[in-house]
Design a protein around this motif. Structure first.
Motif, PDB file in Angstrom:
ATOM      1  N   THR A  52      11.216 -65.590  29.268  1.00 18.81           N
ATOM      2  CA  THR A  52      10.614 -64.269  29.267  1.00 18.81           C
ATOM      3  C   THR A  52      10.417 -63.856  27.824  1.00 18.81           C
ATOM      4  OG1 THR A  52      11.766 -63.760  31.301  1.00 18.81           O
ATOM      5  CG2 THR A  52      10.891 -61.908  30.072  1.00 18.81           C
ATOM      6  N   THR A  53       9.220 -63.383  27.518  1.00 16.06           N
ATOM      7  CA  THR A  53       8.918 -62.962  26.160  1.00 16.06           C
ATOM      8  C   THR A  53       9.460 -61.565  25.932  1.00 16.06           C
ATOM      9  OG1 THR A  53       6.812 -61.970  26.764  1.00 16.06           O
ATOM     10  CG2 THR A  53       6.795 -64.311  26.162  1.00 16.06           C
ATOM     11  N   ALA A  54       9.379 -61.086  24.687  1.00 16.58           N
ATOM     12  CA  ALA A  54       9.837 -59.750  24.355  1.00 16.58           C
ATOM     13  C   ALA A  54       9.048 -58.692  25.125  1.00 16.58           C
ATOM     14  CB  ALA A  54       9.703 -59.517  22.850  1.00 16.58           C
ATOM     15  N   GLN A  55       7.817 -58.985  25.475  1.00 19.05           N
ATOM     16  CA  GLN A  55       6.997 -58.046  26.217  1.00 19.05           C
ATOM     17  C   GLN A  55       7.291 -58.107  27.712  1.00 19.05           C
ATOM     18  OE1 GLN A  55       5.558 -60.464  24.149  1.00 19.05           O
ATOM     19  NE2 GLN A  55       5.426 -59.101  22.407  1.00 19.05           N
ATOM     20  N   GLY A  56       8.173 -59.016  28.153  1.00 19.62           N
ATOM     21  CA  GLY A  56       8.534 -59.116  29.555  1.00 19.62           C
ATOM     22  C   GLY A  56       7.674 -60.091  30.340  1.00 19.62           C
ATOM     23  N   ALA A  57       6.705 -60.716  29.702  1.00 19.81           N
ATOM     24  CA  ALA A  57       5.847 -61.676  30.396  1.00 19.81           C
ATOM     25  C   ALA A  57       6.562 -63.012  30.540  1.00 19.81           C
ATOM     26  CB  ALA A  57       4.541 -61.859  29.631  1.00 19.81           C
ATOM     27  N   PHE A  58       6.276 -63.716  31.610  1.00 19.21           N
ATOM     28  CA  PHE A  58       6.914 -65.000  31.865  1.00 19.21           C
ATOM     29  C   PHE A  58       6.077 -66.097  31.220  1.00 19.21           C
ATOM     30  CE2 PHE A  58       7.692 -68.715  34.572  1.00 19.21           C
ATOM     31  CZ  PHE A  58       9.066 -68.786  34.457  1.00 19.21           C
ATOM     32  N   GLU A  59       6.716 -66.974  30.450  1.00 21.03           N
ATOM     33  CA  GLU A  59       6.021 -68.088  29.813  1.00 21.03           C
ATOM     34  C   GLU A  59       6.347 -69.378  30.539  1.00 21.03           C
ATOM     35  OE1 GLU A  59       7.078 -67.642  25.539  1.00 21.03           O
ATOM     36  OE2 GLU A  59       4.922 -67.922  25.323  1.00 21.03           O
ATOM     37  N   HIS A  60       5.329 -70.094  30.912  1.00 21.14           N
ATOM     38  CA  HIS A  60       5.452 -71.366  31.613  1.00 21.14           C
ATOM     39  C   HIS A  60       5.966 -72.442  30.663  1.00 21.14           C
ATOM     40  CE1 HIS A  60       4.238 -74.759  34.085  1.00 21.14           C
ATOM     41  NE2 HIS A  60       3.529 -75.220  33.083  1.00 21.14           N
ATOM     42  N   ARG A  61       6.810 -73.317  31.179  1.00 16.83           N
ATOM     43  CA  ARG A  61       7.268 -74.496  30.437  1.00 16.83           C
ATOM     44  C   ARG A  61       6.408 -75.681  30.873  1.00 16.83           C
ATOM     45  NH1 ARG A  61      10.779 -73.732  26.157  1.00 16.83           N
ATOM     46  NH2 ARG A  61      11.957 -71.853  26.594  1.00 16.83           N
ATOM     47  N   ILE A  62       5.861 -76.388  29.925  1.00 19.88           N
ATOM     48  CA  ILE A  62       4.976 -77.521  30.191  1.00 19.88           C
ATOM     49  C   ILE A  62       5.762 -78.636  30.865  1.00 19.88           C
ATOM     50  CG2 ILE A  62       3.522 -79.280  29.100  1.00 19.88           C
ATOM     51  CD1 ILE A  62       3.079 -77.191  26.810  1.00 19.88           C
ATOM     52  N   GLY A  63       5.112 -79.306  31.820  1.00 19.20           N
ATOM     53  CA  GLY A  63       5.744 -80.413  32.516  1.00 19.20           C
ATOM     54  C   GLY A  63       4.743 -81.506  32.839  1.00 19.20           C
ATOM     55  N   ALA A  64       5.245 -82.636  33.296  1.00 16.39           N
ATOM     56  CA  ALA A  64       4.392 -83.766  33.663  1.00 16.39           C
ATOM     57  C   ALA A  64       3.394 -83.331  34.728  1.00 16.39           C
ATOM     58  CB  ALA A  64       5.240 -84.916  34.181  1.00 16.39           C
ATOM     59  N   GLY A  65       2.129 -83.654  34.509  1.00 20.06           N
ATOM     60  CA  GLY A  65       1.068 -83.294  35.440  1.00 20.06           C
ATOM     61  C   GLY A  65       0.260 -82.095  35.003  1.00 20.06           C
ATOM     62  N   ASP A  66       0.769 -81.292  34.073  1.00 22.39           N
ATOM     63  CA  ASP A  66      -0.002 -80.159  33.555  1.00 22.39           C
ATOM     64  C   ASP A  66      -1.136 -80.686  32.678  1.00 22.39           C
ATOM     65  OD1 ASP A  66       1.532 -78.124  34.701  1.00 22.39           O
ATOM     66  OD2 ASP A  66       2.805 -77.891  32.936  1.00 22.39           O
ATOM     67  N   MET A  67      -2.244 -79.971  32.674  1.00 24.04           N
ATOM     68  CA  MET A  67      -3.363 -80.280  31.784  1.00 24.04           C
ATOM     69  C   MET A  67      -3.364 -79.219  30.690  1.00 24.04           C
ATOM     70  SD  MET A  67      -6.169 -82.228  31.335  1.00 24.04           S
ATOM     71  CE  MET A  67      -6.636 -82.836  32.937  1.00 24.04           C
ATOM     72  N   VAL A  68      -3.146 -79.648  29.443  1.00 22.91           N
ATOM     73  CA  VAL A  68      -3.144 -78.697  28.332  1.00 22.91           C
ATOM     74  C   VAL A  68      -4.474 -78.770  27.594  1.00 22.91           C
ATOM     75  CG1 VAL A  68      -0.640 -78.626  28.025  1.00 22.91           C
ATOM     76  CG2 VAL A  68      -1.956 -80.325  26.800  1.00 22.91           C
TER      77      VAL A  68
END
Length: 172
Positions: free
Chosen positions: A15-31
């Motif tokens: 969770t960021t300081a603004q309260g937003a949820f940040e995704h953690r990159i994992g196998a199968g994600d397209m960046v």
């Protein structure tokens, strides 16, 4: 049970300081990586099974578990100096890894994840529950779970990329 859910949320994102949820990159994600003014350094790359990507000039990078902001900083630091004076790097998730729905749904299988996904939305994507389905016997195995244990959830429970949702039968 609450401990497992809280642990899963901490493990899969922050969770960021603004309260937003940040995704953690994992196998199968397209960046999608963009370096301003450098088309050759701006690819879309699918994260491999080992959690790595191959990036020009920097080679193989371990990205699983990083946020997009952390990967952005890693690429910026790698390119700065030897290759570019002050690279402007942006990293986004172009496509999340799928989640899975099985059990008493009309069309079980893998589905594209979108942020804000809930069990209710996932069941809808799977064609809805069958006549035998139990709305109270819904179990989730979070990809982030280290022990692979399923947790009973309700229809409004959030799910993440890579999670597996199982809808069991009702006895009545």
């Amino acid at each position: 049970m609450r401990f497992l859910v809280i642990f899963a949320l901490i493990w899969t994102g922050t969770t960021t300081a603004q309260g937003a949820f940040e995704h953690r990159i994992g196998a199968g994600d397209m960046v999608a990586i963009e370096v301003f003014g450098e088309q050759d350094l701006s690819p879309r790359i699918k994260v491999g099974d080992r959690g790595t990507i191959s990036y020009p000039f920097l080679g193989e990078l371990q990205v699983a578990g990083l946020t997009t902001r952390e990967l952005q900083q890693q690429i910026h630091d790698g390119l700065k100096g030897d290759y570019l004076i002050d690279p402007k790097v942006s990293v986004t998730i172009a496509e999340y890894r799928p989640f899975y729905v099985n059990g008493e749904v009309r069309n079980p299988g893998a589905f594209a994840y979108d942020p804000g996904m809930t069990v209710r939305k996932a069941v809808s994507l799977a064609g809805g529950m069958t006549d035998r389905a139990s709305a109270r016997k819904i179990f989730l195995v979070s990809e982030a779970s280290t022990d692979g244990q399923s947790v009973r959830v309700d229809l409004d429970h959030p799910i993440g990329p890579g999670d597996t949702l199982t809808i069991q039968q009702s006895f009545f």
